[in-house]
Design a protein around this motif. Structure first.
Motif, PDB file in Angstrom:
ATOM      1  N   CYS A   1      -4.087 -11.764   3.469  1.00  0.00           N
ATOM      2  CA  CYS A   1      -4.921 -11.515   2.092  1.00  0.00           C
ATOM      3  C   CYS A   1      -5.592 -12.657   1.766  1.00  0.00           C
ATOM      4  O   CYS A   1      -5.067 -13.739   1.861  1.00  0.00           O
TER       5      CYS A   1
ATOM      6  N   LEU B   1      -7.936  -5.190   1.445  1.00  0.00           N
ATOM      7  CA  LEU B   1      -6.478  -4.881   1.865  1.00  0.00           C
ATOM      8  C   LEU B   1      -6.560  -3.258   2.274  1.00  0.00           C
ATOM      9  O   LEU B   1      -5.617  -3.030   3.116  1.00  0.00           O
TER      10      LEU B   1
ATOM     11  N   ALA C   1      -6.824  -3.812   5.932  1.00  0.00           N
ATOM     12  CA  ALA C   1      -5.709  -4.601   6.599  1.00  0.00           C
ATOM     13  C   ALA C   1      -4.634  -4.093   7.631  1.00  0.00           C
ATOM     14  O   ALA C   1      -4.298  -2.660   7.029  1.00  0.00           O
TER      15      ALA C   1
ATOM     16  N   PRO D   1       0.228  -5.549   3.924  1.00  0.00           N
ATOM     17  CA  PRO D   1      -0.607  -6.201   4.370  1.00  0.00           C
ATOM     18  C   PRO D   1      -0.246  -7.492   5.087  1.00  0.00           C
ATOM     19  O   PRO D   1       0.435  -8.248   4.295  1.00  0.00           O
TER      20      PRO D   1
ATOM     21  N   TRP E   1      -1.301   1.197  -5.099  1.00  0.00           N
ATOM     22  CA  TRP E   1      -0.817   0.007  -4.706  1.00  0.00           C
ATOM     23  C   TRP E   1       0.233  -0.453  -5.686  1.00  0.00           C
ATOM     24  O   TRP E   1       0.149  -0.230  -6.800  1.00  0.00           O
TER      25      TRP E   1
ATOM     26  N   ILE F   1      -5.010 -11.239  -4.850  1.00  0.00           N
ATOM     27  CA  ILE F   1      -4.453  -9.744  -4.299  1.00  0.00           C
ATOM     28  C   ILE F   1      -5.123  -8.648  -4.895  1.00  0.00           C
ATOM     29  O   ILE F   1      -5.720  -7.660  -4.413  1.00  0.00           O
TER      30      ILE F   1
ATOM     31  N   ARG G   1       0.954  -1.086   0.076  1.00  0.00           N
ATOM     32  CA  ARG G   1      -0.010   0.064  -0.019  1.00  0.00           C
ATOM     33  C   ARG G   1       0.866   1.181   0.021  1.00  0.00           C
ATOM     34  O   ARG G   1       1.737   1.345   0.719  1.00  0.00           O
TER      35      ARG G   1
ATOM     36  N   ILE H   1      -7.970  -6.006  -3.303  1.00  0.00           N
ATOM     37  CA  ILE H   1      -7.742  -4.598  -3.398  1.00  0.00           C
ATOM     38  C   ILE H   1      -9.159  -4.004  -3.752  1.00  0.00           C
ATOM     39  O   ILE H   1      -9.387  -2.843  -3.436  1.00  0.00           O
TER      40      ILE H   1
ATOM     41  N   CYS I   1      -1.071  -3.467   8.296  1.00  0.00           N
ATOM     42  CA  CYS I   1       0.217  -3.565   7.572  1.00  0.00           C
ATOM     43  C   CYS I   1       1.381  -3.572   8.405  1.00  0.00           C
ATOM     44  O   CYS I   1       1.429  -2.892   9.539  1.00  0.00           O
TER      45      CYS I   1
END
Length: 255
Positions: A146, A127, A130, A143, A92, A118, A28, A122, A132
């Motif tokens: 996932c 995510l 999430a 993250p 991302w 993934i 991210r 997103i 991190c």
């Protein structure tokens, strides 16, 4: 007639294929990081990718379209910054390259299934919510979970058996990133020095990495970091000062 328009995107996905095996499958990005990686346009070539490529090579194409740009790359970065802030986009970095080692050096390709999971996470917003953790050197926000992806795959360092080799390879890639970005360090008459510094903050922090290493690993990482620092100091001495930057400076400084 259906109009060919849509809403502003909520997510922007920058792709890379890291054949060195040290970048996470997904990260991210903050605004400075998004601009840094957009301008860098990193990917890698392996033997057989194209004629004349016999080994592992990093390659950079500004804004992912270096050969076709009409304007200076930092002008496109300014436009991206403005649109991201206007629309509230999250950027991302998705890596479809290798994990557990480099290509040809014991690594294996990140599976297509993992990459699809993934991208789906997103777009679903999973995510974005999430937890991190931060990676060394590049300071990427990764993250820790996932759906559909093994947690250990998300952190590349956990995939390497030789952690010292991982650190050395990561530092080597960071040096190549920084060396490539030197061509944009004067702002190109598009942005001022202060804006360049803000964008550089989104890239690898070589000196911090060298300070955190000891023994042989420090010796491997410190020399490239010192060379990079000397280059930056020389550029400042040569008059690396702000130029225009009206549009880009406004967007980046708001971050």
């Amino acid at each position: 007639v259906i109009p060919c328009v849509a809403r502003h995107p909520h997510n922007i996905i920058l792709l890379c294929c890291d054949a060195f095996g040290v970048l996470p499958p997904v990260s991210r990005l903050g605004l400075s990081q998004a601009l840094y990686h957009f301008v860098s346009g990193y990917t890698a070539k392996v033997a057989g990718t194209e004629s004349g490529v016999c080994g592992l090579q990093a390659t950079f194409s500004a804004c992912y379209a270096g050969a076709f740009l009409l304007w200076h790359p930092l002008r496109y970065a300014a436009l991206l910054a403005g649109k991201m802030q206007t629309a509230g986009c999250q950027a991302w970095l998705v890596n479809t390259g290798w994990c557990g080692g480099s290509a040809g050096g014991g690594g294996r390709r990140i599976s297509l299934g993992a990459t699809r999971a993934i991208v789906a996470a997103i777009h679903s917003g999973e995510l974005a919510a999430a937890l991190c953790v931060e990676t060394p050197l590049f300071k990427l926000q990764v993250p820790v979970r996932c759906s559909g992806v093994p947690s250990e795959l998300l952190l590349p360092e956990l995939q390497w058996q030789d952690r010292r080799q991982f650190a050395a390879t990561l530092s080597h890639l960071g040096v190549m990133f920084s060396a490539n970005f030197q061509q944009f360090a004067d702002g190109g008459g598009v942005v001022g020095h202060d804006v360049v510094v803000r964008i550089l903050a989104g890239g690898p922090q070589l000196q911090q990495q060298a300070d955190g290493l000891t023994g042989d690993a420090a010796a491997e990482a410190a020399q490239p970091a010192q060379q990079q620092q000397q280059q930056q100091q020389q550029q400042q001495a040569n008059g690396l000062t702000g130029v225009a930057g009206t549009e880009a400076g406004h967007h980046v400084q708001q971050q």
